[in-house]
Design an enzyme around this catalytic site. Sequence first.
Site, PDB file in Angstrom:
ATOM      1  N   CYS A 133       0.812  -1.229   0.000  1.00 14.37           N
ATOM      2  CA  CYS A 133       0.000   0.000   0.000  1.00 14.37           C
ATOM      3  C   CYS A 133       0.849   1.285   0.000  1.00 14.37           C
ATOM      4  O   CYS A 133       0.500   2.263  -0.652  1.00 14.37           O
ATOM      5  CB  CYS A 133      -0.907   0.024   1.231  1.00 14.37           C
ATOM      6  SG  CYS A 133      -2.251  -1.164   1.143  1.00 14.37           S
ATOM      7  N   VAL A 137       0.241   4.731  -2.098  1.00 17.47           N
ATOM      8  CA  VAL A 137      -0.295   5.967  -1.514  1.00 17.47           C
ATOM      9  C   VAL A 137       0.542   7.158  -1.966  1.00 17.47           C
ATOM     10  O   VAL A 137       0.014   8.216  -2.312  1.00 17.47           O
ATOM     11  CB  VAL A 137      -0.324   5.867   0.033  1.00 17.47           C
ATOM     12  CG1 VAL A 137      -0.653   7.211   0.656  1.00 17.47           C
ATOM     13  CG2 VAL A 137      -1.333   4.827   0.476  1.00 17.47           C
TER      14      VAL A 137
HETATM   15  S1  SF4 Z   1      -0.562  -2.394   4.403  1.00 19.26           S
HETATM   16 FE1  SF4 Z   1      -1.617  -2.885   2.496  1.00 19.26          FE
HETATM   17  S2  SF4 Z   1      -0.258  -4.248   1.385  1.00 19.26           S
HETATM   18 FE2  SF4 Z   1       0.468  -4.188   3.511  1.00 19.26          FE
HETATM   19  S3  SF4 Z   1      -0.523  -5.972   4.447  1.00 19.26           S
HETATM   20 FE3  SF4 Z   1      -1.830  -4.182   4.827  1.00 19.26          FE
HETATM   21  S4  SF4 Z   1      -3.332  -4.222   3.148  1.00 19.26           S
HETATM   22 FE4  SF4 Z   1      -1.622  -5.548   2.554  1.00 19.26          FE
END
Ligand code: SF4
Length: 489
Positions: A133, A137
């Site tokens: 993520c 972002v």
């Molecule tokens: S931060 Fe995003 S990519 Fe990382 S484990 Fe959580 S949902 Fe998955």
Amino acid sequence: MSNLLGLEVKKIVETTPEEVERVKEWINTDEYREKNFARQALVINPVHACQPLGAQLAAHGFEGTLPFVHGSQGCASYYRSTLNRHFREPAPAVSDSMTEDGAVFGGQNNLHEGLENAYSIYKPKMIAVFTSCMPEVIGDDLTAFIKNAKQKAVVPKELPIPYANTPSFNGTHIHGYDSMLVSILQNLTEGKQIEGRCTGKLNLIAGCDFNTGDYREYKRILKEFGIPYTVLADISDTFDSPCDGSYHIYAGGTKLEDAADSINGKATIAIGPYATPKTFGWIKDNYSGKHVTMPMPMGIEKTDAFIMKVAELFGKEVPASLKNERGRAVDAITDSHQYMHGKKFAVYGDPDYLMGYVSFLLEMGARPHHILCSRGSKKVEKELQALLDGSMYGKDCSIYMNKDLWHLRSLLMTDPVDAVIGDSHGKFATRDAKVPLFRFGFPVFDRVNKHRYPLIGYQGTVNMVTEICNKFIDIKDETCEDRYFELMR
Ligand code: SF4
């Protein structure tokens, strides 16, 4: 009350045992269910994993391929440990471990250093990059970063580095699988299409399927037909390799040259239309030969459709061995359907699995009473409803789109069923409801070897029937009065 150091800790909130008991009862009521279903801004125990986990699965399906997470190390550990716990096999992958400075200045330095290290240490034939993520972002530009890496000779120019954006706040593991797979195929097949060439092979995409037994079953069926094939993203040996005393970092996977040549195939079947829409769309526009997408062949009807389609695409008769297999599966159903007939089930999972479960249950005369999908669409709902409408056993069954396992708990407590089909995360709800959970999906952490038993094809149908019916017989044996306890039923 004192803590582990023996220091006095003042409780912030006092909850009396009576209040705890009251709430425990209350969450099993219709009143609570109504409030639970009105919930909008919170997901509790979702029925899916995050996008990059699916991307990692696709990457593992190719020979000599190192999955590479551009993003946080903690996320990478989550995908690796989830795959590792499900398959009880290592899931080797690397991460460029972005931290706070990467989040502020962008992750290009991390990516370049990571690629250089990964290539020199693990000597992969291909590195498949996908994102967690954090870089999504901040908007990291993977296209530019990877181009720059090759220009700076961080890695050899000829090393294939397909990449996929896999933001988890927008999709699930199946979407990540799709994005990674299409990127790998685009990369490997570039410039490989040869006019007039036909490999004579069937390309088969199994969909985002975490059952190694299913991959072996597809291959066995195609061998019975005598049809040459390339299974794209073949994880069967990656996650079910023989224990020979040594560690193989790149066990199994589709050979890169076969994947590259798949663009000249005679036909392509993509199983699971909801798992690979991008991949299938791209294949339709770019691959030679015929292209078909089909539901997972679970149960007799859907397996028949798969077998007949393979026969039609290659102009072959269905081999006698498969006809006999079908007959044996029908016999197994006939011998045992009375233990499932009329039983109510709750099912949850990915859309393609749900289509298979529902179709199979209706064939058995069972009722898929609650059908719950955590990331569905109107199209998924319509297709499920059409399955229900096509059978008298589908009457009064309900579909719940975009709901989670806390919703499922409310359903089980207020409108009970006889059993549930889904992954291991449903065990808490089914334990509260005191009904068996048949672990057929992903992930399955708390049972062994489930991923080795196929759910697709006639053999998969026999496996499901056997597991479910024997459990119901077990329950009967354990709970019936003595006068009903006998050897034959
Ligand atoms: S931060 Fe995003 S990519 Fe990382 S484990 Fe959580 S949902 Fe998955």
